[in-house]
Motif scaffolding. Sequence first.
Motif, PDB file in Angstrom:
ATOM      1  N   PRO A 216      10.531   7.499 -12.367  1.00  0.00           N
ATOM      2  CA  PRO A 216      11.856   7.062 -11.911  1.00  0.00           C
ATOM      3  C   PRO A 216      12.361   7.785 -10.662  1.00  0.00           C
ATOM      4  CG  PRO A 216      12.048   8.341 -13.924  1.00  0.00           C
ATOM      5  CD  PRO A 216      10.594   8.110 -13.695  1.00  0.00           C
ATOM      6  N   TYR A 217      11.863   8.979 -10.384  1.00  0.00           N
ATOM      7  CA  TYR A 217      12.339   9.731  -9.236  1.00  0.00           C
ATOM      8  C   TYR A 217      11.379   9.675  -8.057  1.00  0.00           C
ATOM      9  CZ  TYR A 217      15.508  11.414 -12.764  1.00  0.00           C
ATOM     10  OH  TYR A 217      16.434  11.470 -13.761  1.00  0.00           O
ATOM     11  N   ASP A 218      10.293   8.941  -8.208  1.00  0.00           N
ATOM     12  CA  ASP A 218       9.284   8.884  -7.151  1.00  0.00           C
ATOM     13  C   ASP A 218       8.614   7.512  -7.153  1.00  0.00           C
ATOM     14  OD1 ASP A 218       7.817   9.782  -5.040  1.00  0.00           O
ATOM     15  OD2 ASP A 218       6.411  10.944  -6.241  1.00  0.00           O
ATOM     16  N   VAL A 219       9.390   6.481  -6.884  1.00  0.00           N
ATOM     17  CA  VAL A 219       8.934   5.101  -6.982  1.00  0.00           C
ATOM     18  C   VAL A 219       8.274   4.669  -5.674  1.00  0.00           C
ATOM     19  CG1 VAL A 219       9.686   2.718  -7.364  1.00  0.00           C
ATOM     20  CG2 VAL A 219      10.787   4.572  -8.592  1.00  0.00           C
ATOM     21  N   VAL A 220       7.219   3.878  -5.783  1.00  0.00           N
ATOM     22  CA  VAL A 220       6.609   3.232  -4.629  1.00  0.00           C
ATOM     23  C   VAL A 220       7.503   2.038  -4.286  1.00  0.00           C
ATOM     24  CG1 VAL A 220       4.566   2.001  -3.807  1.00  0.00           C
ATOM     25  CG2 VAL A 220       4.310   3.870  -5.453  1.00  0.00           C
ATOM     26  N   SER A 221       7.837   1.868  -3.005  1.00  0.00           N
ATOM     27  CA  SER A 221       8.716   0.752  -2.645  1.00  0.00           C
ATOM     28  C   SER A 221       8.025  -0.577  -2.935  1.00  0.00           C
ATOM     29  CB  SER A 221       9.108   0.819  -1.172  1.00  0.00           C
ATOM     30  OG  SER A 221       8.036   0.424  -0.349  1.00  0.00           O
ATOM     31  N   MET A 222       8.819  -1.594  -3.196  1.00  0.00           N
ATOM     32  CA  MET A 222       8.283  -2.925  -3.485  1.00  0.00           C
ATOM     33  C   MET A 222       7.487  -3.449  -2.299  1.00  0.00           C
ATOM     34  SD  MET A 222       8.062  -5.070  -5.895  1.00  0.00           S
ATOM     35  CE  MET A 222       7.188  -6.608  -5.870  1.00  0.00           C
ATOM     36  N   ASP A 223       7.969  -3.186  -1.088  1.00  0.00           N
ATOM     37  CA  ASP A 223       7.266  -3.631   0.114  1.00  0.00           C
ATOM     38  C   ASP A 223       5.901  -2.956   0.226  1.00  0.00           C
ATOM     39  OD1 ASP A 223       7.097  -4.982   2.755  1.00  0.00           O
ATOM     40  OD2 ASP A 223       7.132  -2.907   3.476  1.00  0.00           O
ATOM     41  N   ALA A 224       5.857  -1.641   0.047  1.00  0.00           N
ATOM     42  CA  ALA A 224       4.590  -0.913   0.128  1.00  0.00           C
ATOM     43  C   ALA A 224       3.628  -1.386  -0.960  1.00  0.00           C
ATOM     44  CB  ALA A 224       4.829   0.587   0.005  1.00  0.00           C
ATOM     45  N   LEU A 225       4.135  -1.568  -2.156  1.00  0.00           N
ATOM     46  CA  LEU A 225       3.302  -2.020  -3.266  1.00  0.00           C
ATOM     47  C   LEU A 225       2.725  -3.408  -2.983  1.00  0.00           C
ATOM     48  CD1 LEU A 225       2.260  -1.265  -6.058  1.00  0.00           C
ATOM     49  CD2 LEU A 225       4.282  -2.352  -7.014  1.00  0.00           C
ATOM     50  N   SER A 226       3.538  -4.290  -2.455  1.00  0.00           N
ATOM     51  CA  SER A 226       3.084  -5.636  -2.121  1.00  0.00           C
ATOM     52  C   SER A 226       1.972  -5.594  -1.080  1.00  0.00           C
ATOM     53  CB  SER A 226       4.260  -6.469  -1.609  1.00  0.00           C
ATOM     54  OG  SER A 226       3.835  -7.770  -1.304  1.00  0.00           O
ATOM     55  N   ARG A 227       2.133  -4.740  -0.081  1.00  0.00           N
ATOM     56  CA  ARG A 227       1.104  -4.615   0.957  1.00  0.00           C
ATOM     57  C   ARG A 227      -0.190  -4.018   0.407  1.00  0.00           C
ATOM     58  NH1 ARG A 227       3.193  -4.861   6.375  1.00  0.00           N
ATOM     59  NH2 ARG A 227       5.420  -5.295   6.311  1.00  0.00           N
ATOM     60  N   ILE A 228      -0.076  -3.078  -0.500  1.00  0.00           N
ATOM     61  CA  ILE A 228      -1.266  -2.470  -1.119  1.00  0.00           C
ATOM     62  C   ILE A 228      -1.997  -3.497  -1.972  1.00  0.00           C
ATOM     63  CG2 ILE A 228      -2.016  -0.781  -2.852  1.00  0.00           C
ATOM     64  CD1 ILE A 228       0.306   1.034  -1.761  1.00  0.00           C
TER      65      ILE A 228
END
Length: 87
Positions: free
Chosen positions: A37-49
Motif C-alpha cells: 500500500p505504501y509502494d504501489v506501481v502506477s497503473m500507467d507503468a504497470l500497463s506499459r510493463i
Amino acid sequence: MRGRKPVIHSETKINSLLEERGMSRTDLYKLIKDKFPYDVVSMDALSRIVSGRRKDYSIYTLFRISVALNISLDKIADVEEYVKSVQ
C-alpha cells in the motif's frame, strides 16, 4: 487519420499469465496495491510493463508483481529477451 497511432503490443509472460487467470491489468494493480500500500506501481507503468512497451524496470517492481501474483520471479521475467537486447 486522427488520434493516436495503434500500438502493437508484444506478448509478455505477465500478459500471458493474466490471460490464463482471467485477470485484467486493473486486477493486478489492485493486488499490488493491497500487498504494497505504501509502494504501489502506477497503473500507467504497470500497463506499459504488461504490454511490453516498457522493458526497463527495476527488479523490485518485478518482485512486487510476482508477490501479488504469488509466483516466482522466473515465471514472469523475460530473461531470454533481456540477454538478446544486451548482446
